[in-house]
Design an enzyme around this catalytic site. Sequence first.
Site, PDB file in Angstrom:
ATOM      1  CD  GLU A  21      -1.700  -1.982   1.993  1.00 14.61           C
ATOM      2  OE1 GLU A  21      -1.687  -2.977   2.545  1.00 14.61           O
ATOM      3  OE2 GLU A  21      -0.451  -2.597   1.819  1.00 14.61           O
TER       4      GLU A  21
ATOM      5  CB  CYS B  43      -0.659  -4.820   8.724  1.00 16.43           C
ATOM      6  SG  CYS B  43       0.516  -2.861   7.953  1.00 16.43           S
TER       7      CYS B  43
ATOM      8  NE  ARG C 202      15.281 -25.167  -8.723  1.00 12.33           N
ATOM      9  CZ  ARG C 202      16.607 -26.379  -9.557  1.00 12.33           C
ATOM     10  NH1 ARG C 202      17.668 -25.157  -9.660  1.00 12.33           N
ATOM     11  NH2 ARG C 202      16.701 -26.957  -9.671  1.00 12.33           N
TER      12      ARG C 202
ATOM     13  CD  GLU D 124      13.950 -29.351  -8.037  1.00 11.59           C
ATOM     14  OE1 GLU D 124      15.132 -29.886  -8.847  1.00 11.59           O
ATOM     15  OE2 GLU D 124      13.955 -28.382  -8.676  1.00 11.59           O
TER      16      GLU D 124
END
Length: 345
Positions: free
Chosen positions: A54, A81, A190, A279
């Site tokens: 924000e 928040c 990833r 993985e």
Amino acid sequence: MALTDESAMLLAVAEGQKGHGRTAPNPPVGAVITRDGEVLGTGWHEKAGQPHAERNAIADAKARGHTDLSGSIIYVTLEPCSTYGRTPPCVEGIMEERMARCVIGSLDPDPRHQGVAIPILEKSGISVSSGVCLAECDELLRGFRTRLVKGRPWIMLKVACTQSGHTRLAKGEGRWISGPESREDVQRLRAQCDGILVGGETARFDDPRLNLRGDYAKGREALSRYVLSGDPDFQRKNQHLQIFNDECRESTAVLDSRAGLDSAMQRLGERGHNIVMVESGGRLADALIDAGLVDELVIYVGPAETGEGQPWGRFACNDFTGFRFEGEQHIGEDVKKRGIILSAP
């Protein structure tokens, strides 16, 4: 064409996606400020301890010359928040700018803060809407929400296998089951993660680098890298592996599996990771799935018909109960399958 609530929120989602893999232990969040259907400013949360989305959107709007934001609308993927932490509450920034409306995608998944911002904003005369593009905004939050609810990261399990389900090619047929296009796609995945984990067998056999490369590495800290092993002396015995010798070796650790897989995943949560990619071959993959520790399953099926060792039985039997799969995607010569656990928080 003037923006609708939905199209503006999707722009905010696109902003938030820039934060994947960068914001832990905070969630990725995006924000867009509009007036009369036109974009004034955009922003995303770039790193824990730095300004939230924000405030970055407010700063961007002012840098574009929009110094007066009164009467504007702010779209934010996550409820602003309302408490002081490492940064001041975003509700204060919205109120200080005298905005007319705040449109929220997802409410804060933390029950201590959920819904708290709404009455604060409304009391100051700001209209509030929530639940806009909820599915897309919840997708941004999947790792953060999982860590709050389950105490561990969202586990993205990636497996490459042959048509028969083998996770290793036969000797003499090369190293890679999947093609370069799929390996590029793995880099993209990833980049959404805070960490990456392999089993000890994979580390020894493949000697992987487990890093981000090319454009995916730009502006990024090294991924936290883990080897899951029940051998407390694994690193000393395998000091020759790349992950223990390269420039990112300080970000590499051995995770003890002797206390169980759930305990190991909880330790990843304690380290603040929101999304971790695993993985692996079929054995560790099955163990994680059987333990209910896989939230997202990504399978790359290469063109080779068979391979070395035992095939991945679960793949051969198509035994993926509990996962909702999207349609198959062709990537080069490979087929990609992606499934999401049906019981995701």
